[in-house]
Write a protein that holds these residues in place. Sequence first.
Motif, PDB file in Angstrom:
ATOM      1  N   PRO A 101       0.812  -1.224   0.000  1.00 50.49           N
ATOM      2  CA  PRO A 101       0.000   0.000   0.000  1.00 50.49           C
ATOM      3  C   PRO A 101       0.842   1.270   0.000  1.00 50.49           C
ATOM      4  N   ILE A 102       1.987   1.230   0.655  1.00 53.37           N
ATOM      5  CA  ILE A 102       2.842   2.417   0.671  1.00 53.37           C
ATOM      6  C   ILE A 102       3.365   2.703  -0.740  1.00 53.37           C
ATOM      7  N   VAL A 125       0.678   4.315  -2.702  1.00 50.14           N
ATOM      8  CA  VAL A 125       0.525   5.738  -2.382  1.00 50.14           C
ATOM      9  C   VAL A 125       1.608   6.553  -3.077  1.00 50.14           C
ATOM     10  N   ILE A 126       2.828   6.014  -3.119  1.00 53.75           N
ATOM     11  CA  ILE A 126       3.921   6.767  -3.734  1.00 53.75           C
ATOM     12  C   ILE A 126       3.687   6.953  -5.235  1.00 53.75           C
ATOM     13  N   ILE A 140       1.013   9.504  -5.650  1.00 47.47           N
ATOM     14  CA  ILE A 140       1.500  10.877  -5.457  1.00 47.47           C
ATOM     15  C   ILE A 140       2.146  11.385  -6.745  1.00 47.47           C
ATOM     16  N   LEU A 186       0.747  14.440  -8.963  1.00 46.15           N
ATOM     17  CA  LEU A 186       1.565  15.631  -9.185  1.00 46.15           C
ATOM     18  C   LEU A 186       1.608  16.007 -10.662  1.00 46.15           C
ATOM     19  N   SER A 245      12.197   6.179  -2.108  1.00 47.78           N
ATOM     20  CA  SER A 245      11.149   5.599  -1.267  1.00 47.78           C
ATOM     21  C   SER A 245      11.319   4.094  -1.154  1.00 47.78           C
ATOM     22  N   ARG A 301      -3.018   3.921  10.104  1.00 49.77           N
ATOM     23  CA  ARG A 301      -2.472   3.375   8.855  1.00 49.77           C
ATOM     24  C   ARG A 301      -1.950   4.522   7.993  1.00 49.77           C
ATOM     25  N   ILE A 330       1.944   5.403   6.799  1.00 49.34           N
ATOM     26  CA  ILE A 330       2.352   5.624   5.416  1.00 49.34           C
ATOM     27  C   ILE A 330       3.111   6.943   5.303  1.00 49.34           C
ATOM     28  N   VAL A 335       6.667   6.678   6.572  1.00 45.74           N
ATOM     29  CA  VAL A 335       7.644   5.948   5.775  1.00 45.74           C
ATOM     30  C   VAL A 335       8.088   6.761   4.560  1.00 45.74           C
ATOM     31  N   ILE A 336       7.156   7.495   3.947  1.00 46.37           N
ATOM     32  CA  ILE A 336       7.512   8.280   2.761  1.00 46.37           C
ATOM     33  C   ILE A 336       8.620   9.265   3.118  1.00 46.37           C
ATOM     34  N   PRO A 337       9.730   9.262   2.369  1.00 47.46           N
ATOM     35  CA  PRO A 337      10.823  10.188   2.700  1.00 47.46           C
ATOM     36  C   PRO A 337      10.395  11.627   2.471  1.00 47.46           C
ATOM     37  N   LEU A 397       9.748  14.377  -0.843  1.00 49.06           N
ATOM     38  CA  LEU A 397       8.394  14.753  -1.228  1.00 49.06           C
ATOM     39  C   LEU A 397       8.253  16.274  -1.183  1.00 49.06           C
ATOM     40  N   LEU A 419       7.069  18.638  -4.204  1.00 50.97           N
ATOM     41  CA  LEU A 419       5.944  19.568  -4.090  1.00 50.97           C
ATOM     42  C   LEU A 419       6.370  20.983  -4.477  1.00 50.97           C
ATOM     43  N   PHE A 474       7.230  21.303  -8.210  1.00 50.63           N
ATOM     44  CA  PHE A 474       6.080  21.247  -9.107  1.00 50.63           C
ATOM     45  C   PHE A 474       5.189  22.467  -8.972  1.00 50.63           C
ATOM     46  N   PHE A 475       5.001  22.945  -7.739  1.00 56.72           N
ATOM     47  CA  PHE A 475       4.009  24.007  -7.535  1.00 56.72           C
ATOM     48  C   PHE A 475       4.637  25.390  -7.447  1.00 56.72           C
TER      49      PHE A 475
END
Lengths: 326, 285
Positions: free
Chosen positions: A19-20, A23-24, A27, A31, A302, B121, B125, B128-130, B134, B138, B141-142
């Motif tokens: 699932p992680i 999600v990545i 994302i 984007l 990731s 949960r 998540i 864990v995401i670095p 990210l 972000l 992109f923005f």
Amino acid sequence: MPTKSLLIYVGGRLLQAVPIMFVIILINFALIHAAPGDPVDILIGGADATPEYIEGLRREFGLDQPLWQQFVTYISKIVQFDLGYSLRYREPVLSLILGRMPATLLLMGTALFFSSLIGILLGVFAARRPYSVGDYTATFVSLAGYSMPVFWLGQIMLVIFALHLAWFPTQGMYSLRAPSQGFGRILDVAHHLVLPAITYSFYHLALIYRLTRIKMQEVLALDFITTARAKGVAEGRVVYRHALRNAILPVVTVIGLNFGFMLAGSVLTETVFAWPGMGRLLYEAVGARDYPVLMGLFTVLSVMVICANVITDVVYALVDPRVVYR
Amino acid sequence: MTTITHIPAEPSWWRIFSRNRGSVVGAVVLVVLFALAIVAPMLLRFEAGRIDVGPSMAPPSLVHLMGTDELGRDVFARAAAGLSVSLMVGFGAATISTFLGVVIGGLAGFFGRSIDALLMRLTEIFQVIPRFFLAVLLVAFFGASIFNILIAIAVLSWPEIARLVRGEFLSLRSRQFVDAARVAGASRTSLIFGEILPNALGPVVVNATLMVGQAMLLEAGLSYLGLGDPTKASLGQMLQEAQQIMRSAWWTTAFPGMFIFLAVLSLNLVGDGLTDVLNPRARGR
């Protein structure tokens, strides 16, 4: 240790990562579409593209189809290890990133090894003499260690040791005049590695030191240590055999849990020293707004973080008999 | 016969805080930095972004206390202005992410069961995401504006607080004083805001203090990679510019970096002191 249940445990942990990963990918996909401008501009990534190339991209990613179908296309590409193409480097993103990975791993590995070793030794030293001058000094230095921007420390090191004292090279991983293979090559790379590795170690050293000190102090106050001492076990053996074994487990966990931060530190360090790893690539990609490379790096980093988490859990399960893996 | 036991009064929070000398020094440095960021633009002789106020790359002197950069800008004036940007991003991002964390962690801890499972949960998540990478994505992109940087950092920093608040809520909601309030007919809202939240705030305040420092470091890292707001120079951006010229002008890196370092260090020291005040169990170490 029964191998079969261990395999099941590892499999279960990997399954939890699915699932992680989803999600990545989500994302990245979001984007591309949420960023201002045409999605195709993102996929080109700040380079000059011919109309044919743009048309090809539109077809490849199915940009004229409904959004959910585009997402299916996108996922199926990633699952097949297709992370896109960098027009600027004229190379697939994945091979570009994998080419830069060894340099990063060399830097991180060296730094992590030495900082863990020294951090644990210092932590043991301070825990055995709590509230001594040495303890206070080490604690303050470690506090400084993680209050400092790693790239600033790198710049200061560079100015002092590379520019003014000229003990070490200022940038890169090799010199042009050094031998390109054999022992001379290794020495040359090691010479280039010293400053970035020390810079990068500092934060990590601080973290490991602090954790070891706290854990060691806790463990040294436990009954089984008193028992060991009462039995007449030599003090060195009590500290390094009985206590340290128990104090070192949380240190392993922290390395695993902080892997994302550690990668970030590596990126910034590489940028200061122009070390040709993934971090340097990230810096170049930011400058050129090379979006496919940025998204690819995010995905690969990731995956590395997820792997580090799984490995940590497995190591923990192997080392600590109290963990019952389900 | 009755015995009268004398219970010593709880020492004031300042007494406890000031026992930790490092924290007091940290608090003083922090106040000085704040004063500098606010007052410096009015007092300094040179405008922050103005070019050619002095010679190019002049070393520190009485006129230019921290020297000048390549374009003849006064490093001290720019660093003071950059400091105010960095502090604003740090405090802004920490405030927003603390708020997010308290809401998410509080909901999970108070309601438990499926809401808890779902929110935790999500939290895992996000943990864990670095997040640095990210944030890079972000902002790339923005667009690199102060607002985007602040939001990106805030949106990625809440998981720690959420976990902390959830734990506090879980343990507090079954305490006797909460049960008493429940039996007395208190509504959910007054249970959460009147009984549980005030008792969970101690660790949250400590964590928020540390998070300001973390956010400042994140912001500096982003700007150093070239993702700073081009209209408002921050300290990280000054270090990026210094990268090219530091071989002949060390002061362009040394001073701006020193500001970040001092700000984050003093925030960490203050955080230590606040732990002593707000967490009685950690006292007397």
